[in-house]
Design an enzyme around this catalytic site. Structure first.
Site, mmCIF file in Angstrom:
data_model
loop_
_atom_site.group_PDB
_atom_site.id
_atom_site.type_symbol
_atom_site.label_atom_id
_atom_site.label_comp_id
_atom_site.label_asym_id
_atom_site.label_seq_id
_atom_site.Cartn_x
_atom_site.Cartn_y
_atom_site.Cartn_z
ATOM 1 N N ARG A 103 -2.554 -8.938 -20.899
ATOM 2 C CA ARG A 103 -3.425 -8.600 -22.026
ATOM 3 C C ARG A 103 -2.747 -7.679 -23.034
ATOM 4 O O ARG A 103 -3.248 -7.486 -24.143
ATOM 5 C CB ARG A 103 -4.727 -7.982 -21.521
ATOM 6 C CG ARG A 103 -4.582 -6.642 -20.874
ATOM 7 C CD ARG A 103 -5.813 -6.257 -20.052
ATOM 8 N NE ARG A 103 -7.062 -6.453 -20.779
ATOM 9 C CZ ARG A 103 -7.541 -5.602 -21.672
ATOM 10 N NH1 ARG A 103 -6.858 -4.510 -21.939
ATOM 11 N NH2 ARG A 103 -8.684 -5.838 -22.269
ATOM 12 N N PRO A 110 0.813 -1.215 0.000
ATOM 13 C CA PRO A 110 0.000 0.000 0.000
ATOM 14 C C PRO A 110 0.850 1.270 0.000
ATOM 15 O O PRO A 110 0.338 2.358 -0.259
ATOM 16 C CB PRO A 110 -0.823 -0.118 1.293
ATOM 17 C CG PRO A 110 -0.047 -1.044 2.158
ATOM 18 C CD PRO A 110 0.621 -2.007 1.230
ATOM 19 N N GLU A 161 1.764 -7.801 9.076
ATOM 20 C CA GLU A 161 1.869 -6.363 9.280
ATOM 21 C C GLU A 161 2.654 -5.664 8.177
ATOM 22 O O GLU A 161 2.405 -4.517 7.847
ATOM 23 C CB GLU A 161 2.522 -6.074 10.643
ATOM 24 C CG GLU A 161 2.573 -4.610 11.021
ATOM 25 C CD GLU A 161 1.190 -4.029 11.285
ATOM 26 O OE1 GLU A 161 1.062 -2.791 11.250
ATOM 27 O OE2 GLU A 161 0.241 -4.820 11.523
ATOM 28 N N ASP A 175 -8.588 0.752 -25.073
ATOM 29 C CA ASP A 175 -9.154 0.672 -23.729
ATOM 30 C C ASP A 175 -9.016 1.993 -22.990
ATOM 31 O O ASP A 175 -8.155 2.815 -23.304
ATOM 32 C CB ASP A 175 -8.431 -0.412 -22.903
ATOM 33 C CG ASP A 175 -8.910 -1.805 -23.256
ATOM 34 O OD1 ASP A 175 -9.984 -1.928 -23.869
ATOM 35 O OD2 ASP A 175 -8.198 -2.757 -22.912
#
Length: 259
Positions: free
Chosen positions: A165, A100, A127, A180
Site C-alpha cells: 500500500r 516470533p 517447531e 495513516d
C-alpha cells in the site's frame, strides 16, 4: 531499485516461500491487493519449497539434534529455493524470515522494505528453523506480535499488505498512506462523514467550518490526544513541534487537575 536511495520503489515483487500456497489465494485476489496486481504495481509469486527438497519423499523437516519435541525445517530446501530465485538477479533482495523471535514489525519497517523492488519472504511451520537458515540465509527476522501462530503465512500477508500500500498508485488517494496511524509517528485523528448529525451525535463544528487551518490544527491535536491516551510510548520517538509539546503539557495539566 536496491533500497539504498531512501525512495519508495515504483513497483514491487514478492516471492513467498511456503508449504501452503493455497492460503494466499483469497488474500491476493481481493480488494486493493488484487487491484495492485492488475495495475502491474505488485507481483506475487508463491513457491512451495517442498519442490526443492532433496529426496524422493520431498522431505522438508526432521527431528532436532539433541532431542526434544516437534520437527525442524531443514536447510536444504530453503537454501535451494532462494538460490533458484536469485539466479540472474543483479542485486540480492532482502530475505525475510517470519519468526516470533524476530524484530517487531512496525510502520517504519514497512517503509524501509517499500524502498526495495523485490522481497523474498520465508514462511515457517513446525517447531522452527534450522539455525543455519537464520544465520546464513535470512537478512531479516520479523515478528508481527508476541503470540504464537501455526505458521508464517498470515504474517507474510500482513507484510505484503502493509508494504504494497506504500507503493505509489496502489491506493486511490495518494495522501492516505501518509496520514495513516503510525506513518506520522502518531495514531490517526478521528474521521467523520455524512450525516452531520446521527442519533443526536454531531460532527465537531470545526470540521463543518470550511476553515482549513483550523481543521488541520484540530486534526493534529486530536492525533496527539489519541496517542497520549492510548499509546503514550509513541510520543517518545514521534517528531513533535514546540506547539505539539505545549499541547501535550496542557493535556497533562488538565489530567492532573481532574485527579
Amino acid at each position: 531499485m536496491d533500497g539504498r536511495s531512501g525512495m519508495t520503489a515504483s513497483k514491487i515483487r514478492f516471492d513467498v516461500l511456503t508449504l501452503f500456497p493455497e492460503m494466499f489465494h483469497g488474500f491476493l485476489h481481493s480488494s486493493i491487493i488484487k487491484k495492485a496486481h492488475e495495475k502491474g504495481l505488485v507481483e506475487t509469486s508463491l513457491i512451495n519449497f517442498r519442490d526443492f527438497s532433496t529426496d524422493k519423499h520431498r522431505t522438508v523437516d526432521d527431528t532436532p539434534y539433541g532431542g526434544g519435541g516437534g520437527m525442524v525445517l531443514k536447510p536444504e530446501p530453503l537454501f535451494r529455493a532462494v538460490d533458484h530465485l536469485l539466479n540472474g538477479v543483479d542485486t540480492r533482495p532482502p530475505v525475510l524470515l517470519m519468526s516470533p523471535q524476530g524484530q517487531p514489525f512496525t510502520q517504519r519497517k514497512a517503509e524501509e522494505l517499500a524502498r526495495h523492488s523485490h522481497l523474498i519472504i520465508i514462511c515457517g511451520h513446525y517447531e522452527g528453523y534450522d539455525e543455519r537458515i537464520r544465520r546464513h540465509l535470512a537478512t531479516d527476522e520479523i515478528s508481527i506480535g508476541d503470540y504464537v501462530l501455526t505458521g508464517g503465512e498470515l504474517p507474510a500477508m500482513v507484510i505484503i499488505d502493509s508494504v504494497a500500500r506504500l507503493i505509489p498508485g496502489v491506493l486511490g488517494n495518494e495522501t492516505s498512506a501518509a496520514s495513516d496511524s503510525f506513518s506520522t509517528g502518531l495514531l490517526e485523528y478521528p474521521h467523520y462523514t455524512r450525516p452531520a448529525e446521527f442519533r443526536g451525535y454531531r460532527v465537531p463544528d470545526v470540521l463543518l467550518s470550511g476553515h482549513h487551518q483550523r481543521i488541520e490544527t484540530w486534526r493534529r491535536q486530536q492525533a496527539l490526544r489519541r496517542t497520549w491516551e492510548r499509546r503514550p510510548d509513541l510520543l517518545k520517538t514521534a517528531p513533535l513541534t514546540e506547539e505539539d509539546r505545549a499541547y501535550l503539557r496542557e493535556l497533562e495539566s488538565r489530567a492532573a487537575r481532574d485527579e
